[in-house]
Design an enzyme around this catalytic site. Structure first.
Site, PDB file in Angstrom:
ATOM      1  N   PHE F  39      51.791  29.043  30.830  1.00  0.00           N
ATOM      2  CA  PHE F  39      52.532  29.193  32.085  1.00  0.00           C
ATOM      3  C   PHE F  39      52.922  30.660  32.248  1.00  0.00           C
ATOM      4  O   PHE F  39      53.566  31.240  31.372  1.00  0.00           O
ATOM      5  CB  PHE F  39      53.776  28.305  32.085  1.00  0.00           C
ATOM      6  CG  PHE F  39      53.454  26.838  31.976  1.00  0.00           C
ATOM      7  CD1 PHE F  39      53.194  26.084  33.110  1.00  0.00           C
ATOM      8  CD2 PHE F  39      53.383  26.209  30.734  1.00  0.00           C
ATOM      9  CE1 PHE F  39      52.877  24.732  33.018  1.00  0.00           C
ATOM     10  CE2 PHE F  39      53.074  24.859  30.635  1.00  0.00           C
ATOM     11  CZ  PHE F  39      52.816  24.121  31.779  1.00  0.00           C
ATOM     12  N   VAL F  77      54.855  29.088  27.258  1.00  0.00           N
ATOM     13  CA  VAL F  77      55.507  29.746  28.386  1.00  0.00           C
ATOM     14  C   VAL F  77      55.669  31.221  28.058  1.00  0.00           C
ATOM     15  O   VAL F  77      56.249  31.572  27.029  1.00  0.00           O
ATOM     16  CB  VAL F  77      56.889  29.110  28.645  1.00  0.00           C
ATOM     17  CG1 VAL F  77      57.591  29.793  29.810  1.00  0.00           C
ATOM     18  CG2 VAL F  77      56.750  27.611  28.901  1.00  0.00           C
ATOM     19  N   CYS F  78      55.169  32.080  28.919  1.00  0.00           N
ATOM     20  CA  CYS F  78      55.276  33.529  28.671  1.00  0.00           C
ATOM     21  C   CYS F  78      56.751  33.935  28.629  1.00  0.00           C
ATOM     22  O   CYS F  78      57.485  33.780  29.615  1.00  0.00           O
ATOM     23  CB  CYS F  78      54.572  34.317  29.759  1.00  0.00           C
ATOM     24  SG  CYS F  78      54.893  36.092  29.627  1.00  0.00           S
ATOM     25  N   VAL F  79      57.166  34.485  27.501  1.00  0.00           N
ATOM     26  CA  VAL F  79      58.585  34.779  27.314  1.00  0.00           C
ATOM     27  C   VAL F  79      59.080  35.881  28.255  1.00  0.00           C
ATOM     28  O   VAL F  79      60.188  35.799  28.789  1.00  0.00           O
ATOM     29  CB  VAL F  79      58.890  35.101  25.831  1.00  0.00           C
ATOM     30  CG1 VAL F  79      58.145  36.348  25.383  1.00  0.00           C
ATOM     31  CG2 VAL F  79      60.382  35.246  25.586  1.00  0.00           C
ATOM     32  N   ALA F  82      59.415  34.434  31.677  1.00  0.00           N
ATOM     33  CA  ALA F  82      60.434  33.387  31.728  1.00  0.00           C
ATOM     34  C   ALA F  82      61.850  33.958  31.641  1.00  0.00           C
ATOM     35  O   ALA F  82      62.748  33.522  32.372  1.00  0.00           O
ATOM     36  CB  ALA F  82      60.205  32.376  30.608  1.00  0.00           C
TER      37      ALA F  82
END
Lengths: 96, 130, 124, 124, 96, 130
Positions: F39, F77-79, F82
């Protein structure tokens, strides 16, 4: 009398056509955000029908490296001028 | 004059929030009142409590909160748009049997009716979209 | 090149303008991380993406960071192939002289080959 | 009309297609709430928005709700003026016979007047 | 050989042009989401250069009321067919 | 074959998540393995813990979680994407001095490097964008 805002480049989105079609003869159009790419030749030709009523936001031109490239026919305003345009017109319509 | 803004773009994804905040500051400088900001569509993500931008980037959520504290601007978030996107307050959280909340302080969940009313009762409504 | 063994390079296509959205920034991040992981990365600026290269860009409102400083860092990451679509430049009244960095111009007939020879292709 | 006293009606412009994004749905919500609050509401379908009126629409994947049932409810909310841009229809090969509801066709010369006479205008 | 995906209507976005320019002679183009509006006449004419290699996703046509309006030149596939196309091609490129 | 998906659209705002989930189900039905969903951009909002869609609409976050439980699909999820958008886990929340978390169960924050690796090691990568 209305102020129309356009934040899309004429090079990638057709929405400017609907904005132009919706404008009355004394309405203004202000290019903001990626819309300001349309203030530069040759793209600015798409706005030839509203000469004298086409504005572009200085801060958005500057951040994109376009200040020196903006066509002479475009009236450059800063954000204070943007607020002034909303004072002078009855209503603002945003196109995106 | 009394202004309302409609913000529809997610912060950090589109320039809408940046543009709206800059416009807000300029209209206040010109002596107008920014009474209402209504967040709709992806604009509701501007009320995301845990937003943690990099230190060298503007903290847009805090910028909205400053407007609320310094100008008394109402920060209204469309409840229908916010709930499905997961931005909810303590009350809605309990009502739906969830734990915790995600709505930042100074923002309030409200209905679209408040947008209609803002449009009718303010002198100007300016929309910033993605 | 970091990764001369690799038979193919990774292609990151940048199709969005700076400031208006985060697509350009996030696309560049993929390129930088790919390079940091030892992949050969080629960048293609297409459509509105060519505007990322315009000289003289600045921060946006409220200190919104631009992407122009990132472009200057590409060479440090061994990202040296900056491909630019000639047609996209011309449509916007731009020439190589208007760009911040030296680039390799790509004509319409080369475009399909570029997409066919790279794996993977990330299109932003 | 609910609000015959009001000198102007509210205009909601719908410019996005169903299913692909939530713009159309959220625009319709503004129209319905405006009507529920006693405002006179006119709807203008412009650009891709005219596709909202195409007959025979269904739910989307995974049960994604469409907007076609909402259109059928408009009359219940006294939203009776459905304005449709003729040029947008023609560009998409559509005629009135393809539409789910009776509409009022708007020609190019009427468009500026529409925007000028309504307050406020919500453009989705 | 590649599969290109397009999810924007040709009536509102120029991105289809870049997708077509990037395609090799044996590549496929699959219209999904709002892209399927381009499978209907007269908009489908924009894809005349890739006749026989233009696909549209059945579920997205159906939900938009376009199933009966889709041009004959367009090959309609369901989501299973979409997966099959990704099996048969080396790589997928998404245009949005 | 081993598939990875890249999802970049916010749920309930664009069709990207719907399309990706439908594609996921079809590829599994054809005997493939969906190993990874990454994501990025506004796609990270698919990991929003408190999403509360109306009862008559699909719960997209739960649909992703089912994929994780039934197929073992990693939900990455791309930190960086995010954090600035306010989708953070307990660890990042503490690290930044915040209270509570907003990342849904079964999703994990990770770096863009995992996307590069997914692209290199899977047979197919299909992107769904807004």
């Amino acid at each position: 009398m209305q102020l129309h805002l356009l934040n899309r480049s004429v090079a990638s989105s057709h929405v400017y056509r609907d904005a132009l079609r919706a404008m009355s003869d004394d309405d203004y159009l202000l290019l903001i955000e990626d819309g300001v790419y349309g203030a530069v030749a040759p793209l600015v030709e798409h706005f030839s029908s509203i000469a004298g009523r086409l504005f572009a936001l200085r801060e958005d031109l500057e951040s994109r490296g376009l200040e020196g490239r903006c066509a002479e026919s475009v009236i450059v305003v800063d954000t204070e001028g943007f607020v002034q345009l909303t004072e002078e017109t009855e209503r603002t319509v945003s196109w995106f | 004059m009394r202004y309302a803004l409609l913000v529809q773009g997610a912060p950090y994804s589109h320039q809408a929030a940046h543009s709206a905040l800059r416009f807000a500051s300029a209209l206040i400088d010109r002596g107008h009142r920014l009474e209402t900001v209504f967040f709709y569509h992806d604009g509701i993500y501007n009320a995301q409590r845990l937003a943690t931008p990099p230190q060298d980037e503007p903290h847009l959520i805090e910028a909205w909160q400053r407007l609320h504290h310094e100008q008394g601007t109402a920060l209204l978030v469309c409840v229908a748009a916010a709930l499905k996107r997961g931005v909810i307050d303590e009350r809605e959280s309990q009502r739906h049997g969830k734990q915790g909340h995600s709505l930042a302080a100074s923002f309030e969940l409200t209905g679209v009716g408040q947008l209609i009313e803002a449009a009718m009762t303010h002198d100007r409504l300016v929309t910033f979209s993605p | 090149m970091n990764n001369a063994d690799s038979t193919t390079a990774l292609l990151v296509v940048l199709r969005h303008a700076p400031h208006g959205s985060s697509w350009l920034r996030e696309g560049l991040d993929v390129a930088l991380v790919g390079a940091a992981f030892g992949q050969t990365v080629d960048l293609l600026f297409l459509g509105d993406g060519v505007q990322a290269l315009i000289k003289g860009q600045q921060q946006g409102p409220l200190g919104q960071k631009g992407t122009h400083p990132t472009l200057d860092m590409l060479a440090m990451y061994d990202i040296e192939t900056l491909l630019v679509d000639v047609e996209s430049l011309a449509q916007r009244g731009l020439t190589e002289a208007d760009l911040q960095l030296p680039v390799t111009l790509i004509t319409a007939s080369q475009l399909p080959h570029l997409f066919a020879q790279h794996t993977p292709v990330f299109n932003f």
